[in-house]
Design an enzyme around this catalytic site. Structure first.
Site, PDB file in Angstrom:
ATOM      1  N   HIS A  97       0.820  -1.212   0.000  1.00  0.00           N
ATOM      2  CA  HIS A  97       0.000   0.000   0.000  1.00  0.00           C
ATOM      3  C   HIS A  97       0.852   1.260   0.000  1.00  0.00           C
ATOM      4  O   HIS A  97       2.042   1.257   0.317  1.00  0.00           O
ATOM      5  CB  HIS A  97      -0.972   0.000   1.182  1.00  0.00           C
ATOM      6  CG  HIS A  97      -0.312   0.059   2.533  1.00  0.00           C
ATOM      7  ND1 HIS A  97       0.065   1.245   3.132  1.00  0.00           N
ATOM      8  CD2 HIS A  97       0.023  -0.917   3.415  1.00  0.00           C
ATOM      9  CE1 HIS A  97       0.600   1.003   4.317  1.00  0.00           C
ATOM     10  NE2 HIS A  97       0.594  -0.305   4.509  1.00  0.00           N
ATOM     11  N   CYS A 124       2.482  -4.857   7.146  1.00  0.00           N
ATOM     12  CA  CYS A 124       2.217  -4.628   5.723  1.00  0.00           C
ATOM     13  C   CYS A 124       3.395  -3.903   5.081  1.00  0.00           C
ATOM     14  O   CYS A 124       4.291  -3.407   5.765  1.00  0.00           O
ATOM     15  CB  CYS A 124       0.933  -3.832   5.540  1.00  0.00           C
ATOM     16  SG  CYS A 124      -0.544  -4.816   5.833  1.00  0.00           S
TER      17      CYS A 124
END
Length: 570
Positions: A464, A483
């Protein structure tokens, strides 16, 4: 078989007078049946491998194999491999023919010696094998007359091959999941590998069942072994002041020696002047270590320079162990994130196309090692807050009021319905997880930035964007909750959508201007590998080293090197 031959070939006149026409028809059918049965007994793995020129009259039987394993120590799996190998070739010899040793025997023996030298591992050393090979090579005619030594050598070579293949290409017997590696390992077929070795022409090189990264790193390992034999790297004595081009210092000569050995400096300068070429060489070294490329000697650079060559060799061996677990062949197109490198690499048609910097998980919230399939690009994503962050970060703040939620554009959901957070008594959940979900609305404050990339997995990890762009200026970038944050998410999105006529760069930018979540499905999905390599050879042939940020090298080292020590030949 002899009955079939008599009935099918010796059709004498006496025989013809004793049988009727119909009996002849029956006999012909029997002949056909016998021939078919005879064919079924010959089980060949690949007739193109076992052509007529590969067959030999020398054979071994299953009883001899069983007797051999009474004195040769091997696991049940190795014993089964050996028996299967000879069954598949009708128990014919593989390494010895009527003229003596085939070229496969010395070729494999060289492989064994190289393995022992490369990894300083004598666990496959066998003095009986050494002496029998020497005897067979010195006087092949005499050796062929000795049945027991000849059969013993044949079975020794085959059994040692399967032991070698298992050790050199499969690696540790410990479950990689225990070592935090979740990329599936495919079982390798060593029967086919041995087929290729014993049937290949001498000029043909048998391809090892390992990937290109393993082969490249093994070559560098051999180079470092040679440097080690010659005394290793020179000690770089620390200087009291930072060195700049034009400065004189006794440290310079040691730097020249070191950087010539590593290939960062093409030609040694005998002077003690800190030259421009030395500064360029230091930048190359810093780049290979993942440091800021200043061309100057600072504390971080000195630390890397003074790591002993023995430690570098050990690091290479640990990472070669991981490479044994990796697929032999990767897809044509894929993404690869190397966690210790803090990089995402984009491969197209098996070649590196481009890469970008990433931020990965902190040591406390490690990014997992696994393979997924990137199937969705999300523009203006919501961030669904993980339970761990709710419990450890959000709930303590809510004990002082709900202003934290509005400041961070967060919503509270009961099921799928957004509720008013002021209607909840958050003090009730000071020491527990509330029965609510939290999410952050799309926008500039969103922790996922403006774009995220989904590849469904059980680790809740995805790629992301991030509003915290300043972190990409750091050389070590382990800051996330697990992440992977991207430095160039828009570039990746446009790359993934390049063949989709409905999504031009203008259309993507138009959607990003808004704060409405938008899902774009990718067809076909793109493989993503999240890996952990602290040393590797890059596409330009440079040997790289990085810090063991999660301590996984240390964990694997205990497994690999304790195994090597335990299996030293007595």
């Amino acid at each position: 078989m002899e009955v079939c031959y008599i009935l099918g070939v010796r059709k004498t006149k006496i025989f013809l007078k004793l049988i009727t026409f119909f009996t002849l028809i029956s006999i012909v059918g029997s002949i056909s049946s016998c021939k078919n049965k005879q064919k079924k007994k010959v089980i060949l793995a690949d007739e193109s491998v076992y052509s007529a020129e590969n067959f030999t009259h020398l054979t071994v039987d299953s009883l001899e194999i069983a007797d051999f394993f009474k004195t040769f120590e091997a696991s049940d799996s190795i014993k089964n491999e050996v028996l299967e190998f000879y069954k598949r070739r009708n128990f014919q010899f593989a390494w010895i023919n009527k003229d003596g040793l085939t070229h496969a025997a010395p070729d494999f023996y060289v492989q064994l010696q190289n393995f022992s030298d490369d990894f300083q591992d004598n666990s496959l050393k066998n003095h009986t094998l050494d002496s029998l090979l020497a005897e067979a090579e010195s006087d092949s005619k005499s050796f062929l007359k000795q049945k027991d030594p000849m059969h013993n050598l044949e079975l020794l070579l085959t059994s040692t091959f399967f032991k070698f293949a298992d050790k050199a290409y499969t690696g540790t017997t410990k479950d990689p999941i225990d070592l935090e590696w979740f990329i599936p390992r495919k079982k390798k077929n060593y029967q086919i590998l041995l087929d290729s070795l014993v049937s290949a022409k001498q000029t043909n090189r048998v391809q090892e069942p390992v990937n290109q990264y393993y082969i490249a790193l093994k070559e560098k390992l051999r180079q470092y072994r040679e440097i080690q034999k010659k005394g290793g790297f020179p000690k770089i004595i620390t200087t009291q002041k930072p060195l700049n081009t034009g400065d004189r210092d006794s440290l310079v000569q040691s730097l020249n020696d070191y950087l010539v050995l590593t290939g960062d400096l093409k030609q040694r300068d005998t002077s003690s002047v800190f030259s421009d070429s030395l500064s360029v060489a230091i930048k190359r070294f810093q780049q290979r270590m993942g440091l800021k490329e200043t061309g100057k000697i600072n504390a971080a650079t000195l630390s890397e320079l003074n790591i002993p060559i023995e430690a570098r060799i050990k690091q290479m061996m640990i990472n070669m162990e991981r490479l044994r677990w990796a697929p032999v062949e990767l897809e044509n197109n894929y993404l690869m994130v190397n966690i210790p490198e803090f990089k995402l690499h984009i491969f197209e048609n098996k070649k590196l196309s481009w890469d970008m910097s990433v931020v990965v998980g902190k040591a406390a919230t490690k990014t997992s090692i696994f393979r997924g399939d990137l199937s969705m690009v999300v523009l203006n994503p919501y961030w669904n807050v993980p339970t761990s962050i709710i419990q450890n970060e959000i709930m303590p703040k809510l004990q002082n009021g709900i202003s934290y939620l509005s400041k961070n554009d967060m919503e509270v959901l009961s099921g799928n319905k957004v509720i008013d957070p002021s209607t909840v008594d958050w003090t009730k959940y000071a020491n527990s997880i509330p029965p609510y979900n939290f999410r952050q609305r799309p926008g500039n404050k969103n922790s996922l930035g403006k774009i995220k990339f989904l590849f469904p997995n059980s680790y809740s990890i995805y790629l992301h964007d991030t509003p915290s762009k300043g972190l990409f200026n750091e050389s070590a970038r382990a800051f996330s909750h697990g992440c992977i944050r991207l430095s160039e998410p828009r570039k990746l999105a446009l790359y993934l959508l390049r063949n989709n006529p409905n999504w031009s760069s203008e259309k993507v930018d138009e959607i990003l201007e808004k704060d409405e979540e938008n899902f774009i499905k990718l067809k076909p999905a793109l493989p993503v590998y999240i890996v952990y390599f602290t040393t590797w050879v890059s596409s330009n042939g440079q040997l790289n080293f990085r810090k063991d940020i999660y301590g996984l090298d240390k964990k694997l080292s205990e497994e690999v090197f304790s195994e090597i020590t335990a299996k030293k030949t007595l």
